[in-house]
Design a protein around this motif. Structure first.
Motif, PDB file in Angstrom:
ATOM      1  N   GLY A  65       6.467   1.547  -1.813  1.00 12.16           N
ATOM      2  CA  GLY A  65       5.918   2.885  -1.650  1.00 12.16           C
ATOM      3  C   GLY A  65       4.415   2.845  -1.519  1.00 12.16           C
ATOM      4  O   GLY A  65       3.739   3.868  -1.629  1.00 12.16           O
ATOM      5  N   ASP A  66       3.886   1.631  -1.261  1.00  9.64           N
ATOM      6  CA  ASP A  66       2.435   1.432  -1.235  1.00  9.64           C
ATOM      7  C   ASP A  66       1.933   0.871   0.091  1.00  9.64           C
ATOM      8  O   ASP A  66       0.907   0.181   0.134  1.00  9.64           O
ATOM      9  N   ARG A  78      -0.027   1.840   2.260  1.00 13.53           N
ATOM     10  CA  ARG A  78      -1.057   2.871   2.436  1.00 13.53           C
ATOM     11  C   ARG A  78      -2.347   2.325   1.843  1.00 13.53           C
ATOM     12  O   ARG A  78      -2.443   1.123   1.594  1.00 13.53           O
ATOM     13  N   HIS A  80      -4.037   1.139  -0.691  1.00 10.84           N
ATOM     14  CA  HIS A  80      -3.578   0.665  -2.005  1.00 10.84           C
ATOM     15  C   HIS A  80      -3.771  -0.857  -2.024  1.00 10.84           C
ATOM     16  O   HIS A  80      -3.643  -1.515  -0.995  1.00 10.84           O
ATOM     17  N   ALA A 122       9.185   2.093   3.914  1.00  9.04           N
ATOM     18  CA  ALA A 122       8.135   2.832   3.210  1.00  9.04           C
ATOM     19  C   ALA A 122       8.772   4.007   2.476  1.00  9.04           C
ATOM     20  O   ALA A 122       9.219   4.971   3.095  1.00  9.04           O
ATOM     21  N   LYS A 144       8.934   7.194   0.150  1.00  9.05           N
ATOM     22  CA  LYS A 144       8.287   8.381  -0.448  1.00  9.05           C
ATOM     23  C   LYS A 144       6.778   8.198  -0.613  1.00  9.05           C
ATOM     24  O   LYS A 144       6.232   8.309  -1.712  1.00  9.05           O
ATOM     25  N   GLN A 145       6.085   7.907   0.442  1.00 13.13           N
ATOM     26  CA  GLN A 145       4.650   7.714   0.353  1.00 13.13           C
ATOM     27  C   GLN A 145       3.937   8.635   1.340  1.00 13.13           C
ATOM     28  O   GLN A 145       4.523   9.115   2.311  1.00 13.13           O
ATOM     29  N   GLU A 146       2.667   8.882   1.074  1.00 12.14           N
ATOM     30  CA  GLU A 146       1.827   9.653   1.988  1.00 12.14           C
ATOM     31  C   GLU A 146       1.143   8.678   2.927  1.00 12.14           C
ATOM     32  O   GLU A 146       0.263   7.930   2.526  1.00 12.14           O
ATOM     33  N   ASN A 147       1.546   8.696   4.167  1.00  6.55           N
ATOM     34  CA  ASN A 147       0.992   7.762   5.147  1.00  6.55           C
ATOM     35  C   ASN A 147      -0.459   8.088   5.470  1.00  6.55           C
ATOM     36  O   ASN A 147      -0.886   9.244   5.425  1.00  6.55           O
ATOM     37  N   THR A 194      -1.612   2.837   6.746  1.00  7.56           N
ATOM     38  CA  THR A 194      -0.191   2.790   7.099  1.00  7.56           C
ATOM     39  C   THR A 194      -0.024   2.461   8.575  1.00  7.56           C
ATOM     40  O   THR A 194       0.832   1.637   8.952  1.00  7.56           O
ATOM     41  N   THR A 215       7.254  -3.875  -5.401  1.00  6.56           N
ATOM     42  CA  THR A 215       6.886  -2.859  -6.391  1.00  6.56           C
ATOM     43  C   THR A 215       7.049  -3.307  -7.837  1.00  6.56           C
ATOM     44  O   THR A 215       6.227  -2.977  -8.691  1.00  6.56           O
ATOM     45  N   THR A 273       5.467   2.968  -8.385  1.00  7.60           N
ATOM     46  CA  THR A 273       6.294   3.249  -7.210  1.00  7.60           C
ATOM     47  C   THR A 273       7.554   2.376  -7.178  1.00  7.60           C
ATOM     48  O   THR A 273       8.091   2.099  -6.114  1.00  7.60           O
TER      49      THR A 273
END
Length: 535
Positions: free
Chosen positions: A178-179, A181, A183, A207, A209-212, A216, A253, A258
């Motif tokens: 989930g990282d 991005r 991170h 990927a 549940k992440q905010e791209n 990303t 992870t 995450t």
């Protein structure tokens, strides 16, 4: 209901809703004012109102005030069946960890897991508890294994899928995180995704549940197949991986925020690995390997791990510099100001009392030396006061300590440091890479497990392994000796960036080649082992 009490109740509901709206808009001062007005109208507050107050204090960067609110919640509501109580325990664990009280944080997270009714959230809280154990210096392998059994018990009702050996011409490797991005995981996995041999491997990224963001997009360009997954339905994710006929599933992870480990319980790939994004074992029986190196893992089997240690010949990760670094000032601070500056930019949660006592001895033995600390806890007055009290209790003269809050220009501030003091057992990772790249030598302690030997691995790969200490006394001696050699500090100050650039830490093609060879070999080992016995 008494009309007056009814009126107060309605007014409190209105005040709570207004405070919640203010918090959601990040108007923390207004939210705090409304909650204070609400508390003035009633003798006993409600659990939602107390929790909102804790969130307001957290987002205001006031950990000690948040801690006080959470302790009040536990005192008032412990023993009740309100499902929000597990949230309070979880917040308490996070707050305690942030100020370095990790033993207490572990207990709080375990209480969160015990009181949580949702099975998926129960797993999250248990992972939080396991994560805090990485901060504890005297934890034993048998203790870790006992808690890993607890995690496996939570997954016992999951029916693993049958392992399938597909016989693909190119091995399909799926990376799960989930990282993907902005991170630290992205800086450590980019080179692997980019340079993996496409004649031998097909790269899939999942990927979760992440905010791209822009990072990303760079990672997407390195993958053969990219899957954006908008759910944390672990069975659904496992089905998707199984449908892609992944040969090797690589979880990035572990037991982090995450965590996607429950996916691996379904066994969607015949070979499953973990590493890079987490420094310790998954604790799961059906995770076959953990990516390490010869410095972090002297042997293939490690009592702290349930997995086989997959030992690379150099570094277990490769650092990609994500942005432009500032120039290094020509001379180190000791040659500019006449006194040695030790420093640490690691998270304050990693600074144990044992480390503080070692730093106290270093400062005592190096006349006129000073200590520069830079962490988020110093962004608030109450956080600064709490931290300074802990520092003073270790025998450190506060007059020799400079405490700076976190800021976006933190890389420039490495020019104010002569020698970095690593933490133990939870060492620096990305922070150590950045420190070395800014020309600052790091003194580290060689721990008893993979995650506690990160610093040692990095120093060996850069070529300054002599700065890694076998015990705390040697740690102090090395730091003192280094401080007494300004000429050597000057040489390191000038050369370290180039040494890092030329080292395995930043050799993307070489790292991908080593990992590729290891994956192929381990896949064949697992395939032969599994096909020789009936699954």
């Amino acid at each position: 209901m008494d009309p007056q009490k009814r009126q107060i109740l309605l007014q409190n509901i209105k005040l709570y809703d207004s405070a919640l709206a203010a918090w959601e808009k990040k108007d923390l001062a207004e939210a705090r004012r409304l909650l204070k007005e609400m508390k003035a109208q009633t003798d006993v507050g409600t659990l939602p109102a107390f929790l909102l107050e804790a969130y307001v204090e957290r987002d205001s960067g006031r950990p000690i005030s948040e801690l006080a609110v959470l302790q009040q919640i536990i005192a008032l509501f412990e023993g009740q069946s309100d499902p929000l109580l597990s949230t309070a325990w979880s917040l308490l664990g996070s707050t305690l960890s942030s100020i370095g009280e990790n033993s207490l944080a572990f207990s709080a997270f375990r209480k969160a897991a015990e009181t949580e009714r949702d099975s998926s959230l129960k797993l999250v809280e248990y992972s939080n508890a396991l994560f805090t154990l990485n901060h504890q210096p005297n934890i034993r392998a048998m203790t870790m294994r006992r808690y890993y059994r607890g995690y496996r018990l939570m997954l016992r009702n999951i029916e693993p899928m049958k392992r399938c050996w597909y016989g693909h011409k190119r091995l399909r490797v799926g990376f799960l995180s989930g990282d993907f991005r902005t991170h630290p995981v992205a800086w450590f996995v980019y080179a692997l995704l980019r340079y993996m041999n496409r004649e031998k491997f097909e790269v899939f990224c999942y990927a979760v549940k992440q905010e791209n963001d822009t990072i990303t997009e760079k990672l997407k360009a390195c993958a053969d197949k990219w899957r954006d997954i908008e759910t944390k339905d672990w069975k659904s994710i496992a089905d998707k991986i199984k449908g892609d006929e992944i040969d090797i599933l690589f979880d990035l992870t572990g037991h982090t925020e995450t965590s996607c480990l429950p996916v691996l319980a379904y066994q969607p790939a015949p070979v499953q690995l973990t590493g890079i994004g987490y420094m310790n074992s998954s604790g799961m029986a059906n995770v076959d390997g953990f990516l390490s190196d010869i410095y972090c893992s002297p042997k293939e089997r490690d009592a702290f791990f349930t997995e086989t240690m997959l030992r690379l010949p150099h570094s277990h990760f490769c650092y990609t510099k994500p942005y432009a670094f500032p120039d290094i000032v020509q001379k180190p601070p000791c040659m500019r100001g006449g006194r040695v500056t030790f420093g640490c930019f690691n998270n304050f949660s990693k600074i144990t009392d044992e480390m503080l006592r070692a730093w106290s001895e270093i400062l005592r033995r190096v006349p006129r030396s000073r200590l520069l600390l830079k962490q988020k806890i110093f962004n608030s007055e109450e956080g600064r006061q709490y931290a300074r009290e802990r520092i003073a209790q270790a025998g450190i003269d506060l007059a020799s300590v400079e405490c700076r809050g976190f800021s976006t220009n933190y890389l420039d501030e490495y020019n104010d440091m002569d020698i970095a003091l690593d933490t133990s057992p939870y060492t620096g990772g990305l922070t150590t890479c950045e420190t070395l790249y800014m020309g600052v030598p790091v003194v580290t302690l060689i721990g008893n497990r993979h995650g506690a030997r990160f610093g040692y691995s990095m120093l060996m790969n850069v070529g300054i392994g002599e700065l890694a200490a076998a015990d705390m006394r040697s740690y102090v001696d090395i730091a003192v000796a280094l401080a007494s050699s300004p000429e050597y500090l000057f040489i390191l100050h000038q050369r370290l960036r180039g040494m890092v650039q030329q080292s395995p830490l930043m050799d993307g093609p070489g790292y991908a080649h080593d990992v590729g060879n290891l994956l192929q070999e381990f896949y064949e080992v697992c395939r032969r082992k599994r096909t020789e016995v009936k699954e």
